[in-house]
Structures are given as C-alpha cells and as structure tokens.
Design a protein around this motif. Structure first.
Motif, PDB file in Angstrom:
ATOM      1  N   GLU A 137      56.844  58.150  46.020  1.00  0.00           N
ATOM      2  CA  GLU A 137      57.892  59.078  45.789  1.00  0.00           C
ATOM      3  C   GLU A 137      59.186  58.646  46.057  1.00  0.00           C
ATOM      4  OE1 GLU A 137      55.302  59.079  47.409  1.00  0.00           O
ATOM      5  OE2 GLU A 137      55.106  60.367  49.291  1.00  0.00           O
ATOM      6  N   GLU A 140      60.608  56.576  43.327  1.00  0.00           N
ATOM      7  CA  GLU A 140      60.885  57.361  42.137  1.00  0.00           C
ATOM      8  C   GLU A 140      62.124  57.902  42.485  1.00  0.00           C
ATOM      9  OE1 GLU A 140      59.446  57.854  39.033  1.00  0.00           O
ATOM     10  OE2 GLU A 140      58.121  56.267  39.358  1.00  0.00           O
ATOM     11  N   ILE A 141      62.392  58.762  43.442  1.00  0.00           N
ATOM     12  CA  ILE A 141      63.433  59.482  43.598  1.00  0.00           C
ATOM     13  C   ILE A 141      64.713  58.715  43.788  1.00  0.00           C
ATOM     14  CG2 ILE A 141      64.659  61.016  45.246  1.00  0.00           C
ATOM     15  CD1 ILE A 141      62.178  62.178  46.251  1.00  0.00           C
ATOM     16  N   GLU A 144      65.636  57.520  40.474  1.00  0.00           N
ATOM     17  CA  GLU A 144      66.468  58.556  39.265  1.00  0.00           C
ATOM     18  C   GLU A 144      67.700  58.787  39.874  1.00  0.00           C
ATOM     19  OE1 GLU A 144      65.561  59.411  36.512  1.00  0.00           O
ATOM     20  OE2 GLU A 144      63.788  58.090  36.899  1.00  0.00           O
TER      21      GLU A 144
ATOM     22  N   MET B 180      50.969  65.083  38.879  1.00  0.00           N
ATOM     23  CA  MET B 180      51.565  64.071  38.953  1.00  0.00           C
ATOM     24  C   MET B 180      52.815  63.612  37.958  1.00  0.00           C
ATOM     25  SD  MET B 180      51.431  61.817  41.433  1.00  0.00           S
ATOM     26  CE  MET B 180      52.312  60.249  41.780  1.00  0.00           C
ATOM     27  N   TRP B 183      55.740  66.316  38.083  1.00  0.00           N
ATOM     28  CA  TRP B 183      56.468  65.839  39.081  1.00  0.00           C
ATOM     29  C   TRP B 183      57.347  64.809  38.662  1.00  0.00           C
ATOM     30  CZ3 TRP B 183      57.062  61.556  42.355  1.00  0.00           C
ATOM     31  CH2 TRP B 183      58.056  61.692  43.113  1.00  0.00           C
ATOM     32  N   MET B 184      56.738  63.880  38.201  1.00  0.00           N
ATOM     33  CA  MET B 184      57.668  62.770  37.682  1.00  0.00           C
ATOM     34  C   MET B 184      58.524  63.081  36.538  1.00  0.00           C
ATOM     35  SD  MET B 184      55.353  59.296  37.656  1.00  0.00           S
ATOM     36  CE  MET B 184      55.043  58.488  39.256  1.00  0.00           C
ATOM     37  N   VAL B 187      61.757  64.889  37.967  1.00  0.00           N
ATOM     38  CA  VAL B 187      62.485  64.025  39.010  1.00  0.00           C
ATOM     39  C   VAL B 187      63.457  63.532  38.083  1.00  0.00           C
ATOM     40  CG1 VAL B 187      62.798  61.931  39.944  1.00  0.00           C
ATOM     41  CG2 VAL B 187      60.948  63.242  40.630  1.00  0.00           C
ATOM     42  N   LYS B 188      63.002  63.286  36.484  1.00  0.00           N
ATOM     43  CA  LYS B 188      64.117  62.840  35.684  1.00  0.00           C
ATOM     44  C   LYS B 188      65.013  64.112  35.183  1.00  0.00           C
ATOM     45  CE  LYS B 188      61.205  59.020  34.736  1.00  0.00           C
ATOM     46  NZ  LYS B 188      59.666  59.027  34.758  1.00  0.00           N
ATOM     47  N   ASN B 190      66.320  66.415  37.071  1.00  0.00           N
ATOM     48  CA  ASN B 190      67.557  66.564  37.915  1.00  0.00           C
ATOM     49  C   ASN B 190      68.587  65.464  37.936  1.00  0.00           C
ATOM     50  OD1 ASN B 190      66.181  68.913  38.672  1.00  0.00           O
ATOM     51  ND2 ASN B 190      65.195  67.976  40.637  1.00  0.00           N
TER      52      ASN B 190
END
Lengths: 245, 190
Positions: A137, A140-141, A144, B180, B183-184, B187-188, B190
C-alpha cells in the motif's frame, strides 16, 4: 452473513492504517511543531530531513510544501534484489520482514511488542532489501502521490506488480500441498496481502475443518477412552488441588 | 458457510435424498412408496431426505420383549459412491460436482458424521484442496483487464460444476480481489 462487510480489514482500511507510517520528507517551507495525538511532530526547517506521518507528508506534498524521500527498499535496485530472493533464492517462502529495530534482549522490555505502523520501517534510514508490513500500500500510495520523487517510477511500478503476483501465487499455493490442513508460514506477508488472501485461505481452511470435523471428533473420543484408565486418578488429584485453592 | 438454524444452505443440505432401507413393516406409511393407505413393507428401499432418514436411523424400537433394532438402515448416497470417489481421486478438476449434488461437500460432511468412512474423508479433503486452488485462479482471472467474462473456454465447464461451498469460495476470492482493484483504482483518482 448478517454483517455487510467480510471479516477482517478491507483494502481501504488497511491503506488508512498505512498512513500512520512515518516517512522522511524534505521540507520546502518552515512549519512549527504540530501537537498531534501521536505526539508532537518535529518542526520543519528546510532543507533538513524530517520524519512525518505519511498522511501529513502527502498533504504537504500535494500543497508543494515538501518532497517525500522514498524509503530505501522502494528503490529499483532493492526491489530487484527482493524479487530475486522471492523467485530464485527461496522460491518456497516469502522474503523475510525487516529485522526488529530494537534489540530483543532476554529480559522483556516494552520495545519488544512495538509493531507497524509504530516502527520506522519506511523512513529514509530504514533497512533496504526487506519488505516492511505495509509495503504494497505504501508503494502504491507513493507511486501515485509523488512519482516525481521516486527513482524510475515506471520500473518501480512494474517491480511492485511482479512482487505482488509472485507472492499472491505463493499464498494461494500455500493451502495446496500441506497435509495437516494448516498453511505454511506466512511470515513476511504484508497487511494488504493478508487482506486480499484472507477470503480464500479462511474459506479453504473452513472447508477442510468441516470435512475433517467428524474424524477429529472420533479421534478425540478415542483418546478420551484410552485415557480413562490412567487419567481417573489424575482427575481426582486435580479436583483436590482445585478445592484447596 | 456457517450452519445455523436459519441458514438456507444448511436446510437445503439436509433436504438432499439418501437411500434408506426400512427394517420393519410400518402401517399406513405406504404413501412414501406411492401406495397410500398400505403398509410399508420391511426391506423397502426409498430415497428420503437426510433429516428424516437420519432421525429414523438413530431412533430404535423401544420394546421390552424384542431386542432393540433400528427402524431403517442408511446407505451411502450415489453422489458419494465409490465410482465418484475414484473419479475424484483420478482428477478432481474434471468432476462435475454440481450434477452429483448441489451441496456436495455439505452432504459429505453430514454423511461423514453418520458413517466412519476414512477413505471418503480423505478423498473429499484432497479434492476440496485441489479444486480450491483452481477456483482461486479462475476468480482472479475473472474481471481482470475489464474483460468481464471467462477468458478460457474450459473454465466455463469447471465453474459450472462447482457445488455451493465452492461457489461461496469463488465469490469470496472474487470479492477480495475486486476490493483490491477498487482500492488501487481509487488511489489513481485522487
């Protein structure tokens, strides 16, 4: 099935918890110390590196008041080494988690039980070559929010995806070849992977437990029967001991 | 997969038929054998729901003169016959469990409570494990890359043959994978 949510944490909740992880930022502006629930933050003085919780770092990054320094394990070279470890060196097990930063002594101390996100496993001085608990996580965060702060974000993205696939395959396979019905060690598995794999592993285990329940009950009964001859006296003794207490 | 009083799957599992042989003549029970008003002869073989035959099998004639004797004897249902067990041993993935019994594993679990069949227990556990791995592969393939439908042709065949437990497992795997991906995706955004 009364609850709308499955047991365990959803990916969103895991990501929320992950935002408590400390990361290192390089501030561009001054900021006085903030009194947060988790303790005061260090005052920001550019260009000194400062550890901050991830959520605050993301906020500052979005406002262009700081840059985030990626943790050493998120560098392409480190991820490559971890991937090699996963696929070639030890294709059976997960790569180990980072070593506990506080020395574990024979006498127990309060630092023994500190676990993520309260361990600084993603700051700039975290060990490389180990995937911390919140690796997926966090990766990924960061990809981005601040891909401009990372080295070769494209490669990092590919490596993270590869790692995830390799490890998910291991997790799925872990239920297949074990005799007793348990899974092999899940040491080193991250929070997000647990969240993703929980449904499957718990489901398989539940099924095996149900199918084997009658056999297990029979075995217990047999053990009890065999134990009756010798255990009778022990039981009495135990009862007496209980009585004296 | 919880079994409770109100669990519809548990009720449906108990409603599956099991071959039952009557050991006694029972007056006026002939309607079970399409002969209303007649006596049900001993030795008649009927397919009765599991909940009924289980109760009949564990209860016995309470008489002081004759030695106690159970009302009926149970046999293994055809879905757990040795032929099926051999097929499962040979290749668990090629057996259409749904055609055998909708609640195949549930039935197996209940039957194992009544019979001591070590062999059946082993085979069921082994095939559950093997098929579970296959199910999770399919569950992760579905919906990946936005295709929505099945990617491989033979997958359809396999997925059609899943029993209720396996469908539940499939759903769980798919849901966790989907959560999952959602959620991914977030993330993209935001």
């Amino acid at each position: 099935m009364a609850l709308p949510l499955p047991p365990g944490l959803t990916p969103t909740e895991v990501a929320f918890l992950c935002e408590m992880e400390m990361v290192t930022v390089i501030p561009r502006q001054k900021l006085e110390s903030l009194n947060l629930l988790g303790g005061p933050t260090q005052p920001l003085r550019p260009p000194h590196r400062t550890p901050l919780p991830l959520w605050l770092a993301l906020l500052l990054k979005r406002q262009r008041r700081a840059n985030i320094l990626p943790p050493p394990w998120l560098l392409p070279s480190s991820l490559e080494r971890i991937l090699k470890q996963e696929t070639d060196v030890k294709p059976q097990t997960f790569s180990p988690p980072p070593p506990h930063p506080y020395l574990i002594r024979s006498s127990p101390s309060h630092t023994d039980t500190i676990s993520p996100p309260f361990l600084p496993s993603s700051t700039a001085n975290a060990p490389s070559d180990y995937l911390p608990y919140h690796w997926l996580e966090l990766g990924e965060i960061l990809l981005e929010a601040c891909s401009d702060d990372l080295q070769e974000p494209g490669r990092v993205r590919t490596l993270l995806r590869d790692l995830r696939e390799v490890r998910m395959a291991k997790m799925r396979g872990s239920t297949k070849d074990l005799e007793g019905g348990g899974v092999s060690s899940l040491m080193g598995v991250g929070a997000m992977e647990v969240s993703e794999g929980r449904g499957f592993i718990v489901g398989v285990m539940d099924g095996l437990r149900k199918l084997g329940s009658s056999r297990e009950a029979a075995r217990r009964e047999k053990e009890d029967d065999e134990g009756i001859g010798g255990a009778g006296e022990d039981d009495e003794e135990e009862d007496e001991e209980m009585g004296f207490e | 997969m919880s079994s409770s009083y109100y669990d519809i799957d548990a009720i449906l599992t108990d409603a599956q038929k099991v071959p039952t042989t009557f050991e006694l003549d029972i007056p006026a029970l002939g309607y079970l054998d399409n002969a209303a008003g007649h006596t049900l002869k001993s030795g008649t073989r009927l397919d009765l729901p599991l909940w009924l035959s289980e109760m009949l099998a564990v209860s016995s004639t309470a008489s002081s003169t004759t030695p106690s004797k159970s009302l009926v004897t149970l046999d293994l249902p055809p879905s757990l016959a040795p032929r099926v067990m051999n097929a499962l041993k040979a290749d668990p993935k090629s057996v259409d469990l749904r055609a055998l019994a909708q609640h195949f594993y549930g039935l197996g679990e209940r039957i194992l409570e009544l019979f001591e069949e070590d062999e059946v227990c082993n085979v069921l556990m082994a095939s559950w494990r093997k098929r579970a791995a296959e199910i999770s592969d399919h569950a992760s393939q579905v919906g990946q890359g936005g295709r929505g439908g099945m990617a491989s042709g033979d997958g359809v065949e396999f997925l059609r043959g899943l029993d209720e437990w396996e469908r539940d497992l499939f759903r769980r795997c798919h849901d966790s994978g989907k959560a999952m991906r959602v959620w991914m995706g977030e993330v993209k955004k935001n």
